[in-house]
Design an enzyme around this catalytic site. Sequence first.
Site, PDB file in Angstrom:
ATOM      1  N   SER A 159       0.801  -1.223   0.000  1.00  0.00           N
ATOM      2  CA  SER A 159       0.000   0.000   0.000  1.00  0.00           C
ATOM      3  C   SER A 159       0.835   1.274   0.000  1.00  0.00           C
ATOM      4  CB  SER A 159      -0.941   0.026   1.204  1.00  0.00           C
ATOM      5  OG  SER A 159      -0.244   0.356   2.371  1.00  0.00           O
ATOM      6  N   LYS A 197       1.842   4.274   7.483  1.00  0.00           N
ATOM      7  CA  LYS A 197       1.040   5.109   6.595  1.00  0.00           C
ATOM      8  C   LYS A 197       1.499   6.562   6.698  1.00  0.00           C
ATOM      9  CE  LYS A 197      -2.000   2.110   4.996  1.00  0.00           C
ATOM     10  NZ  LYS A 197      -1.237   0.933   5.417  1.00  0.00           N
TER      11      LYS A 197
END
Length: 238
Positions: A159, A197
């Site tokens: 991701s 993230k």
Amino acid sequence: MLTRKQYELLMFIDESLKKGGVSPSFDEMKEALGLKSKSGIHRLITGLEERGFIRRLPHRARALEVMKLPENSAASGAAKPAPKASTFQPEVITGDFALAGTRPRADAEAAESVQLPLYGRIAAGTPIEALRDPSNFIDVPAAMISGGDHYALEVDGDSMIEAGILDGDTVIIRETETAENGAIVVALVDDGEVTLKRLRRRGDSIALEPANKDYETRIFSPDQVKVQGVLKALYRHY
């Protein structure tokens, strides 16, 4: 690797499908796992889907298909007992990195490299509990480290590929509880799941953004997210 709750939900879904041929309802999943809301179930299902363990069948209500089972399930692929009987026992990074300081080399390379504790694999695709092994260290160039305590994590997932962080990379993290807006961080979510993230503050909310168009940004309240470190460097083997 799966979180304890992801593992329990996967085994519960698999057993329900084998017994009755129908996926359990969200209410049944919520009750089986002892969760308070369906949103937690939705998040677990999304995580299992992103990691390839299940898939949703289109145009059918309550339609889930188990694509694979984790290695620590029964060797034949048979379902484990219901969630409460699960023996899955991952360790969770709890935010206490007392061993996270660098360990100097005792040989002639000490001036050129340092050893950092390697805390297992961290999901870059969906939050996942990261295993911690305080006996495992990695050598990194001393130039990567400047001030503060550091530790290393192996990336599991895709991701963050648009930020140049690939599956299997080793990221060097500077331990801190604060981060600038837009920094790539190790974030502890709901005191039980750890993810890598980009952090964005949006009013009274915190967004954890992936760097892959195939993944969604997740929004949390400030009390749900604790910064455990900021990305300092990346180490890759070919």
